[in-house]
Design a protein around this motif. Structure first.
Motif, PDB file in Angstrom:
ATOM      1  N   GLU A 103      43.512  45.694  53.430  1.00 43.25           N
ATOM      2  CA  GLU A 103      43.669  44.237  53.434  1.00 43.25           C
ATOM      3  C   GLU A 103      44.833  43.817  52.544  1.00 43.25           C
ATOM      4  N   THR A 104      45.394  42.649  52.833  1.00 45.11           N
ATOM      5  CA  THR A 104      46.403  42.045  51.963  1.00 45.11           C
ATOM      6  C   THR A 104      45.848  40.751  51.395  1.00 45.11           C
ATOM      7  N   LEU A 105      45.765  40.697  50.074  1.00 48.92           N
ATOM      8  CA  LEU A 105      45.361  39.469  49.383  1.00 48.92           C
ATOM      9  C   LEU A 105      46.606  38.831  48.799  1.00 48.92           C
ATOM     10  N   GLY A 106      46.928  37.629  49.247  1.00 48.33           N
ATOM     11  CA  GLY A 106      48.066  36.906  48.694  1.00 48.33           C
ATOM     12  C   GLY A 106      47.631  36.006  47.551  1.00 48.33           C
ATOM     13  N   ILE A 107      48.376  36.033  46.457  1.00 53.02           N
ATOM     14  CA  ILE A 107      48.102  35.159  45.316  1.00 53.02           C
ATOM     15  C   ILE A 107      49.301  34.240  45.135  1.00 53.02           C
ATOM     16  N   VAL A 108      49.054  32.921  45.219  1.00 49.58           N
ATOM     17  CA  VAL A 108      50.138  31.942  45.140  1.00 49.58           C
ATOM     18  C   VAL A 108      49.856  30.943  44.025  1.00 49.58           C
ATOM     19  N   GLY A 109      50.908  30.265  43.599  1.00 45.09           N
ATOM     20  CA  GLY A 109      50.783  29.254  42.556  1.00 45.09           C
ATOM     21  C   GLY A 109      52.128  28.992  41.919  1.00 45.09           C
ATOM     22  N   GLU A 110      52.183  27.948  41.119  1.00 47.46           N
ATOM     23  CA  GLU A 110      53.423  27.600  40.426  1.00 47.46           C
ATOM     24  C   GLU A 110      53.781  28.653  39.385  1.00 47.46           C
ATOM     25  N   SER A 111      55.033  28.644  38.950  1.00 49.85           N
ATOM     26  CA  SER A 111      55.456  29.525  37.872  1.00 49.85           C
ATOM     27  C   SER A 111      54.638  29.230  36.616  1.00 49.85           C
ATOM     28  N   GLY A 112      54.181  30.278  35.954  1.00 45.19           N
ATOM     29  CA  GLY A 112      53.413  30.115  34.722  1.00 45.19           C
ATOM     30  C   GLY A 112      51.919  30.011  34.932  1.00 45.19           C
ATOM     31  N   CYS A 113      51.448  30.188  36.183  1.00 45.07           N
ATOM     32  CA  CYS A 113      50.006  30.044  36.430  1.00 45.07           C
ATOM     33  C   CYS A 113      49.233  31.318  36.126  1.00 45.07           C
ATOM     34  N   GLY A 114      49.916  32.426  35.863  1.00 45.74           N
ATOM     35  CA  GLY A 114      49.226  33.665  35.492  1.00 45.74           C
ATOM     36  C   GLY A 114      49.271  34.753  36.548  1.00 45.74           C
ATOM     37  N   LYS A 115      50.034  34.557  37.632  1.00 48.86           N
ATOM     38  CA  LYS A 115      50.075  35.538  38.716  1.00 48.86           C
ATOM     39  C   LYS A 115      50.589  36.899  38.251  1.00 48.86           C
ATOM     40  N   SER A 116      51.725  36.898  37.561  1.00 47.52           N
ATOM     41  CA  SER A 116      52.324  38.161  37.127  1.00 47.52           C
ATOM     42  C   SER A 116      51.481  38.849  36.072  1.00 47.52           C
ATOM     43  N   THR A 117      50.794  38.075  35.243  1.00 50.11           N
ATOM     44  CA  THR A 117      49.901  38.670  34.247  1.00 50.11           C
ATOM     45  C   THR A 117      48.751  39.392  34.936  1.00 50.11           C
ATOM     46  N   VAL A 118      48.215  38.804  36.007  1.00 47.88           N
ATOM     47  CA  VAL A 118      47.176  39.470  36.787  1.00 47.88           C
ATOM     48  C   VAL A 118      47.696  40.799  37.325  1.00 47.88           C
ATOM     49  N   ALA A 119      48.934  40.812  37.833  1.00 47.27           N
ATOM     50  CA  ALA A 119      49.528  42.040  38.364  1.00 47.27           C
ATOM     51  C   ALA A 119      49.600  43.121  37.296  1.00 47.27           C
ATOM     52  N   LYS A 120      50.044  42.752  36.098  1.00 42.82           N
ATOM     53  CA  LYS A 120      50.145  43.729  35.005  1.00 42.82           C
ATOM     54  C   LYS A 120      48.780  44.248  34.584  1.00 42.82           C
ATOM     55  N   LEU A 121      47.779  43.385  34.616  1.00 45.47           N
ATOM     56  CA  LEU A 121      46.428  43.802  34.255  1.00 45.47           C
ATOM     57  C   LEU A 121      45.873  44.780  35.292  1.00 45.47           C
ATOM     58  N   LEU A 122      46.140  44.548  36.562  1.00 42.68           N
ATOM     59  CA  LEU A 122      45.638  45.432  37.615  1.00 42.68           C
ATOM     60  C   LEU A 122      46.222  46.827  37.490  1.00 42.68           C
ATOM     61  N   CYS A 123      47.483  46.908  37.042  1.00 39.58           N
ATOM     62  CA  CYS A 123      48.147  48.213  36.886  1.00 39.58           C
ATOM     63  C   CYS A 123      47.983  48.783  35.487  1.00 39.58           C
ATOM     64  N   HIS A 124      47.212  48.093  34.661  1.00 39.32           N
ATOM     65  CA  HIS A 124      46.934  48.523  33.283  1.00 39.32           C
ATOM     66  C   HIS A 124      48.200  48.570  32.423  1.00 39.32           C
ATOM     67  N   LEU A 125      49.188  47.728  32.769  1.00 40.92           N
ATOM     68  CA  LEU A 125      50.360  47.566  31.912  1.00 40.92           C
ATOM     69  C   LEU A 125      50.031  46.642  30.744  1.00 40.92           C
ATOM     70  N   GLU A 126      48.983  45.854  30.902  1.00 38.38           N
ATOM     71  CA  GLU A 126      48.433  45.014  29.828  1.00 38.38           C
ATOM     72  C   GLU A 126      46.934  45.281  29.768  1.00 38.38           C
ATOM     73  N   ARG A 127      46.373  45.195  28.569  1.00 40.47           N
ATOM     74  CA  ARG A 127      44.933  45.356  28.420  1.00 40.47           C
ATOM     75  C   ARG A 127      44.267  43.987  28.440  1.00 40.47           C
ATOM     76  N   PRO A 128      43.227  43.800  29.240  1.00 44.54           N
ATOM     77  CA  PRO A 128      42.573  42.498  29.310  1.00 44.54           C
ATOM     78  C   PRO A 128      41.811  42.166  28.045  1.00 44.54           C
ATOM     79  N   THR A 129      41.695  40.887  27.756  1.00 43.08           N
ATOM     80  CA  THR A 129      40.879  40.424  26.639  1.00 43.08           C
ATOM     81  C   THR A 129      39.397  40.573  26.972  1.00 43.08           C
ATOM     82  N   ALA A 130      39.061  40.335  28.231  1.00 42.17           N
ATOM     83  CA  ALA A 130      37.675  40.468  28.695  1.00 42.17           C
ATOM     84  C   ALA A 130      37.696  40.637  30.200  1.00 42.17           C
ATOM     85  N   GLY A 131      36.535  41.012  30.751  1.00 41.68           N
ATOM     86  CA  GLY A 131      36.418  41.147  32.189  1.00 41.68           C
ATOM     87  C   GLY A 131      36.462  42.586  32.657  1.00 41.68           C
TER      88      GLY A 131
END
Length: 349
Positions: free
Chosen positions: A44-72
């Motif tokens: 499947e393809t899940l598209g994530i859309v939103g304005e700049s600064g809404c957190g899309k790229s941060t979600v991408a980094k968290l999914l690839c473990h380039l950033e460690r999540p605070t919770a979740g």
């Protein structure tokens, strides 16, 4: 929905704000991602859309473990990868790869194309025998539409679209199950965007890939996505199939985004009513109470400042049927046809 390969639950990423030089004190936090939930099915393809600064790229980094999540939790085939480290994390990373936004900075200018695409084999030597790696790199270049003889060239010798193809080839090297594409075509010309999107479409079928496709261009997201999640200020505010989101939006923010989509027909453009949002996006360090969209919403009422709307089927639609029945985080959700279906473009291609 297909069998889920990725499940995200309560994902949070806060960056601390500190003050002081010798004695640093935390005075707040930037809530880049503040409670995101979604699933990704196999193929499947899940598209994530939103304005700049809404957190899309941060979600991408968290999914690839380039950033460690605070919770979740981020569960890949039932296993929470946020708790993994060492060899266990390395094994999972082989199955979740990323295509970066900027093809001009994501490739090392001192490495040849052959070394760039083949670098994953150095990190995961079990993926390919040492004597077979050069052949595999040439095959990958051919798969993404580049001449295999380019293996000894450097990134500066390629156009933006060709560089992004190199980035895609690098992402495919380990035969991953999931590709996280963080705005992979935003830096490219429109004609080149179409080529790259069509390439990703073909590769998905050929390699049985699942995509998390992040972008701010709504027409591109509709072209490639099976389901769409709309983000605002660190949270998903509406999610559904492409038809549900584009032709039957119920959240005011989604409706405002769709009203800004260019329409090729001049007559339809004149008839369409634009939804102009007032004010600016609030700072993620100072998020409004209640509904975080209320400070810009044309439907906002007193109740919106007191209650946090849940991402669920709105009460108005619980006993209804049809494409308007999908998850929307709005207390006063209402279906609004912003752009008639027949006036949508078909996207790239």
């Amino acid at each position: 929905m297909a069998e889920p390969v990725l499940e995200v639950e309560g994902l949070v990423k806060h960056y601390p704000l500190t003050r002081g030089v010798l004695f640093r004190k935390q005075i707040g936090s930037v809530k880049a991602v503040d409670g995101v939930d979604f699933t990704l099915g196999r193929g499947e393809t899940l598209g994530i859309v939103g304005e700049s600064g809404c957190g899309k790229s941060t979600v991408a980094k968290l999914l690839c473990h380039l950033e460690r999540p605070t919770a979740g939790a981020i569960r890949y085939r039932g296993e929470d990868i946020t708790k993994l480290s060492g060899k266990a994390l390395k094994a999972v990373r082989r199955n979740i790869q990323m295509v970066f936004q900027d093809p001009y900075t994501s490739l090392n200018p001192r490495m040849t194309v052959g070394d760039i695409v083949g670098e994953p084999y150095e990190i995961h030597p079990e993926a390919a025998p040492k004597g077979d790696r050069r052949r595999r790199v040439r095959e990958l270049l051919d798969v993404v539409g580049l001449d295999p003889e380019y293996v000894n060239r450097y990134p500066h010798q390629f156009s933006g679209g060709q560089r992004q193809r190199i980035g895609i080839a690098r992402g495919l090297a380990l035969r991953p199950e999931i590709i996280v594409a963080d705005e992979p075509v935003s830096a490219l010309d429109v004609s080149v965007q179409a080529q790259v999107i069509n390439l990703m479409d073909r590769l998905q079928a050929e390699f049985e890939l699942s995509y998390v496709f992040i972008a701010h261009d709504l027409s591109i997201v509709r072209h490639i996505s099976d389901r769409v999640a709309v983000m605002y200020l660190g949270r998903i505010v509406e999610t559904g199939t492409d038809t549900e989101i584009y032709d039957h939006p119920t959240h005011p923010y989604t409706q405002a985004l769709l009203s800004a989509v260019p329409v090729p027909d001049p007559d339809a453009r004149e008839r369409r009513e634009r939804i102009i949002l007032s004010g600016d996006v609030p700072s993620p360090a100072d998020i409004p109470s209640g509904c975080r969209f209320r400070t810009r919403c044309f439907k906002a009422r007193e109740r919106c400042a007191l209650e946090v709307p849940a991402l669920a089927v709105p009460a108005e639609f619980r006993y209804a049927t049809g494409p308007a029945v999908h998850d929307s985080a709005c207390l006063f959700a209402e279906e609004l046809r912003v752009v008639p279906a027949e006036e949508h473009g078909n996207g790239p291609g």
